[in-house]
Design an enzyme around this catalytic site. Structure first.
Site, short mmCIF file in Angstrom:
data_model
loop_
_atom_site.label_atom_id
_atom_site.label_comp_id
_atom_site.label_asym_id
_atom_site.label_seq_id
_atom_site.Cartn_x
_atom_site.Cartn_y
_atom_site.Cartn_z
N ASP A 70 14.84 -0.82 7.31
CA ASP A 70 14.06 0.41 7.40
C ASP A 70 13.81 0.75 8.86
O ASP A 70 13.51 -0.16 9.66
CB ASP A 70 12.70 0.20 6.69
CG ASP A 70 12.20 1.45 5.98
OD1 ASP A 70 12.57 2.55 6.42
OD2 ASP A 70 11.45 1.31 5.00
N HIS A 123 15.18 8.61 13.01
CA HIS A 123 14.12 7.97 12.21
C HIS A 123 14.59 6.68 11.56
O HIS A 123 13.77 5.86 11.15
CB HIS A 123 13.64 8.94 11.13
CG HIS A 123 12.85 10.10 11.68
ND1 HIS A 123 11.49 10.19 11.56
CD2 HIS A 123 13.24 11.18 12.40
CE1 HIS A 123 11.06 11.30 12.15
NE2 HIS A 123 12.12 11.92 12.67
#
Ligand code: GDG
Length: 458
Positions: free
Chosen positions: A364, A155
């Site tokens: 991110d 992720h």
């Protein structure tokens, strides 16, 4: 068709009070749509935890949770996961630390969670392991005889080998990833970085194909599967939440001012300190906006036992106090900084009310808040998104106002532009971003990963 087994560090039930996170949002959406079993930590520590999981069922999803041992937990979680891997993957070498005993604990916990999966007895079911806390689980699953396809999805960003190799055991980590049948990433850049690591460990001949790498003669599928959101469900929940008491109180508290909103787990990768400074620059450089906007930053606490997280909390409290001290008036608080979490539907209600959403992480993997903001907006009168070009989401949401989060004056300028963007421009940008989200929904994410995984072992 054999049902899927999903494995992640923490199992979080829809109604649980655990700290929110993107992984849980994505996994729950996948399990709601296709059913299956979710295996992971229960959230409880014990001196001598049982090795077999507690199994229960809720709304068509089977949960199999294990307690973890006190003895290894801190070294695993605060240590190797969040002291070594998290800073490494987010390009924070100055926050990176390594301790060989923590790596031993990491492996012990990975083995324990793999054993919990094995004890379910479904040896040939496809298994989908999630995220950096469980890279080594695939090796143990194989060693314990699981013979169905086993996939892994990261992720968070995968660092280029030049960053990765500050980890003394990086080659072992890459070898562990190559135990899976399929390794998925959020963006092409992450996959390219993984290839750089595979090339380093296994040599040039390992990376001849686009869809797989070859590690010690084993074919390992690789791919890009950007996580998405359920656009229609978010739009409906966000609209419905307008009648929620907390949402109405938030709107009433604005007294007609424009709302600039940020929603991030309290984490140094989310660029909050830089964002607070950018907001200050905005106030300094735009006297016409003084008294006309309120910046609300929602930042639920996470990883409270990791020192770096206490540090950032202090820094933000100071920054908010400083800005309010300088600019607040009897009837205006420029920044409201809330260290608390809200039910997800309430958050979506907040996102719908925002005129501008600031999503400016310094690094991110994807960032679901950016996508949720777009899906939550009223298409007739949408707000504007200021998005960091360091977030995976920037590869898809190219119609946001893209910024370099380190360039605080440029972020201030983008915030100003977002506040002043004419309706026609907001509508056009929003329509294009919504179309992107509709092409790559959360359903598409898990269906394409699982279909590729199922075919990888045929
Ligand atoms: C990792 C990667 C990747 C936030 N505050 C509350 C709350 N949230 C929800 C948001 C969103 C999720 O948590 C956060 O997701 P992000 O993607 O923004 O960030 P991470 O937690 O760091 O997630 C990230 C993601 O995994 C998925 O692959 O995008 O890059 O770092 O859904 O709305 N939810 C609730 N209360 C809150 O106060 N209930």
């Amino acid at each position: 068709m054999n049902p899927l087994i999903i494995v992640s560090h923490r199992v979080s039930r829809p109604q649980s009070s655990t700290a929110p996170g993107g992984l849980a949002v994505g996994v729950l959406a996948a399990l709601r749509q296709c059913g299956g079993t979710w295996v992971g930590w229960s959230g409880t520590l014990a001196d001598e935890p049982a090795s077999s999981p507690q199994v229960s069922e809720d709304e068509g999803i089977r949960y199999a949770t294990v307690d973890l041992p006190h003895s290894d937990f801190d070294a695993y979680y605060s240590g190797f996961c969040n002291g070594s891997l998290w800073p490494l993957c987010h390009y924070f070498p100055e926050r990176f630390r390594y301790d060989a005993t923590e790596y031993v604990a990491y492996q012990a916990i990975n083995r324990r969670i793999a054993s919990a999966v094995v004890s379910l007895g479904s040896v040939s079911h496809p298994i989908w392991v999630h995220d950096y806390q469980l890279v080594a689980a695939g090796r143990y699953l194989r060693a314990e005889g699981m013979n169905g396809p086993i996939g892994f999805f990261l992720h968070i960003p995968f660092p280029h080998v030049e960053m990765l190799r500050i980890l003394p055991v990086y080659a072992e980590l890459v070898r562990d990833l190559c135990q899976y049948d399929l390794v998925g990433f959020q963006t092409e850049q992450d996959l390219e970085a993984f290839r750089s690591a595979v090339r380093d460990v296994f040599g040039e001949e390992a990376i001849r194909a686009a869809t797989h790498v070859v590690a010690d003669g084993r074919k390992v599928g690789v791919g890009v599967f950007p996580i998405g959101v359920d656009v229609d469900a978010i739009a409906a929940q966000a609209a419905e939440a307008q009648s929620d008491d907390q949402v109405q109180r938030l709107v009433a508290g604005l007294l007609g001012r424009k709302l600039l909103l940020g929603v991030d787990r309290l984490d140094y990768s989310k660029g909050l300190v830089e964002r607070f400074t950018a907001y200050r620059h905005l106030l300094e450089s735009s006297p016409e906006h003084l008294g006309n906007i309120t910046y609300i930053q929602i930042a639920p606490l996470s990883r409270v036992n990791v020192a770096a997280y206490a540090e950032i909390r202090d820094a933000l409290e100071k920054a908010a106090g400083h800005t309010n001290g300088q600019y607040a008036d009897t009837d205006w608080t420029p920044v409201r900084y809330l260290n608390k979490d809200f039910p997800h539907h309430v958050l979506l209600g907040f996102l719908r009310c925002a005129n501008v959403c600031a999503v400016t992480p310094v690094r991110d993997g994807m960032n679901l808040v950016a996508k949720e903001f777009v899906a939550a907006q009223d298409p007739e009168n949408p707000g504007a998104l200021v998005l960091s070009n360091m977030a995976g989401a920037a590869h898809e949401l190219t119609d946001a106002l893209l910024v370099n989060p380190y360039d605080e004056r440029a972020v201030a300028a983008a915030l100003r532009e977002a506040l002043e963007l004419p309706l026609a421009d907001r509508r056009a940008r929003h329509a294009k971003m919504l179309a992107v989200l509709r092409r790559n929904t959360i359903r598409h994410w898990h269906e394409s990963f699982v279909a590729t995984l199922r075919s990888s072992s045929q």
